[in-house]
Design an enzyme around this catalytic site. Structure first.
Site, PDB file in Angstrom:
ATOM      1  N   LEU A  10      20.088   0.916   0.529  1.00  0.00           N
ATOM      2  CA  LEU A  10      20.631  -0.438   0.643  1.00  0.00           C
ATOM      3  C   LEU A  10      21.241  -0.833  -0.697  1.00  0.00           C
ATOM      4  O   LEU A  10      20.542  -0.978  -1.702  1.00  0.00           O
ATOM      5  CB  LEU A  10      19.526  -1.411   1.050  1.00  0.00           C
ATOM      6  CG  LEU A  10      18.780  -1.045   2.350  1.00  0.00           C
ATOM      7  CD1 LEU A  10      17.782  -2.130   2.725  1.00  0.00           C
ATOM      8  CD2 LEU A  10      19.750  -0.790   3.491  1.00  0.00           C
ATOM      9  N   ARG A  17      22.868 -13.343  -8.879  1.00  0.00           N
ATOM     10  CA  ARG A  17      21.970 -13.722  -9.974  1.00  0.00           C
ATOM     11  C   ARG A  17      22.227 -12.905 -11.237  1.00  0.00           C
ATOM     12  O   ARG A  17      21.821 -13.306 -12.327  1.00  0.00           O
ATOM     13  CB  ARG A  17      20.518 -13.565  -9.523  1.00  0.00           C
ATOM     14  CG  ARG A  17      20.057 -14.696  -8.602  1.00  0.00           C
ATOM     15  CD  ARG A  17      18.642 -14.508  -8.147  1.00  0.00           C
ATOM     16  NE  ARG A  17      18.549 -13.480  -7.104  1.00  0.00           N
ATOM     17  CZ  ARG A  17      17.401 -13.035  -6.611  1.00  0.00           C
ATOM     18  NH1 ARG A  17      16.240 -13.498  -7.072  1.00  0.00           N
ATOM     19  NH2 ARG A  17      17.387 -12.120  -5.654  1.00  0.00           N
ATOM     20  N   GLY A 143       4.866  -9.947  -0.903  1.00  0.00           N
ATOM     21  CA  GLY A 143       4.221  -9.783   0.387  1.00  0.00           C
ATOM     22  C   GLY A 143       2.994  -8.905   0.242  1.00  0.00           C
ATOM     23  O   GLY A 143       2.958  -7.988  -0.581  1.00  0.00           O
TER      24      GLY A 143
END
Length: 452
Positions: A10, A17, A143
């Site tokens: 990916l 940013r 997470g």
């Protein structure tokens, strides 16, 4: 039979940013685009097929990722609707059929082959999904990976986690392996019914389990799963890469007086028993052989330093510089596209470019090879056991033979034969008693100016 594997990289980040005009995966770590580091680890993990999911600068990203040992294709992600959506951009390629699918990010340049291999091994052993996670002392907004009985039950986002789940320190690193036979079906079941309206790859864990499959988690270090979203994070990743590489070199037998001040390139090669003093920078393409010494504040790029040679302090070796055994390039010297023979010395304050210097030749302080005429570069050839006096200009193309002597302060425009002595300077003339007369004249001129 060897299993087939497709890596999906990916790499469609917008660099928002990063405040950058180019894709973030093109930003360098150790002088090389970070995506190239990721491709190295994939190759080392045995991956031979990959697809890049790109956005901006797709052609440049594909070029930076290319390898001769891997088949690499590119697909474009035209919308940013989450990691699950990004992976599905490669649906047509996934549909060709692979045993394993491995999803990685193009901005994790420190990932090593070990956790990638472990995740693939978990799929080969019967798991449907294998997520790569890490232990963190400060899990914060990561997470959490919820593991029970050796199986990964769910990946819980921090904002959705219970107090007990937030106490878990095993965190999601985002990289994942999936059973290639089930991947498309699972990916197409991902829903965007969430606060952001995005398709999350992490949903694969619960989807696989709901279909009767098995999910597991494998461990990597927090350092190697670090991504890059800002210039500050880029600098931090560079710091971590440098520390890792320095450590590996020192364990291999390289001595560094102040390792934190030595900066290496992705392909720097340094043999055991080399000594590196503080504040040395290696650009790409440098090879240092045994027993060489790189003194403080030197900069090397595209250079080969052979055994026993000495560089610096405050020396610059540019591309094409080659120091033979026991050669010396001293302080405030610059060497470019030049061969410095065995035992030859360029001790201080000299520029040697586009040149060949023979064995045991001495180059005096302030010597310059005048290699550029404003349009073309020309070569200077100096034989073995020659002596070039200080403050000499060698106007190329020119040759100085073996054993020749060149007087200090000379401008050499013609070849010097072997064992000859060359003088290329104006004859000195002395005027006895003239100094007081000149001083008086100069003082009178100064006094006249002051009256005005």
């Amino acid at each position: 039979m060897q299993r087939s594997c497709l890596a999906i990289v990916l790499a469609a980040g917008e660099s928002t940013r990063m405040r950058s005009s180019v894709s973030k995966v093109l930003h360098p770590i150790a002088g090389r685009p970070m995506i190239a580091h990721v491709m190295d680890s994939l190759a080392a993990a045995g991956v031979t097929d990959a697809v890049l999911v790109v956005g901006r600068d797709g052609a440049a990203v594909a070029k930076a990722a290319q390898r001769t040992d891997m088949r690499i294709e590119t697909v474009e992600q035209t919308e940013r609707l989450g990691t699950g959506h990004a992976v599905l951009a490669a649906a047509d390629i996934i549909a060709r059929g692979y045993d394993d699918l491995l999803v990685v990010f193009g901005d994790t340049p420190l990932v090593t082959p070990a956790p990638l291999k472990e995740a693939l091994e978990a799929i080969a052993a019967g798991s449907d999904v294998a997520t790569i996670g890490f232990e963190s002392a400060n899990p914060g907004g990561y997470g959490r990976l919820i593991v029970e009985g050796g199986e990964l039950i769910a990946i819980r986002e921090a904002k959705d986690a219970s107090e007990a789940e937030r106490a878990i320190t095993f965190c999601n690193g985002g990289l994942m392996a999936v059973d290639g036979r089930k991947a498309l079906d699972l990916l197409r079941r991902i829903s965007n019914k969430n606060a952001k309206g995005e398709y999350y790859l992490t949903d694969l864990v619960e989807l696989a389990r709901a279909a009767g499959g098995r999910a597991v988690a494998v461990r990597a270090t927090e350092e190697e799963l670090g991504g890059c979203n800002t210039r500050a994070e880029l600098a931090f990743l560079e710091q971590l890469w440098q520390a890792r590489r320095r450590q590996a070199l020192m364990l291999s037998g390289v001595s560094m007086v102040a390792p934190e001040t030595v900066f290496l390139a992705f392909d720097t090669q340094i043999a055991p028993d080399v000594l590196i003093e503080p504040n040395v920078v290696f650009g790409p393409g440098v090879r240092i052989e045994r027993d060489a010494v790189i003194h403080a504040f030197s900069h090397l790029e595209g250079a080969h330093v052979e055994s026993g040679a000495s560089v610096g302090p405050y020396a610059r070796l540019r591309p094409g510089a080659h120091l033979a055994e026991n050669a010396k390039v001293g302080n405030f010297c610059e060497i470019k596209q030049a061969e410095i023979g065995a035992g030859a010395k360029v001790s201080h304050l000299s520029y040697i470019g586009d040149a060949f210097v023979g064995a045991e030749t001495n180059i005096g302080a302030g010597t310059i090879t005048c290699n550029y005429d404003g349009v073309n570069k020309h070569v200077t050839r100096i034989g073995a056991h020659a002596f070039i006096g200080s403050n000499t200009a060698l106007v190329a193309p020119v040759a100085v033979g073996d054993g020749a002597l060149v007087a200090s302060g000379s401008v050499i425009t013609e070849d010097v034969a072997a064992d000859a002595v060359a003088f290329g300077r104006a004859r000195q003339e002395v005027k006895p008693g003239r100094a007081p007369i000149l001083r008086a004249r100069y003082q009178a001129m100064k006094a006249e100016r002051q009256k005005k």
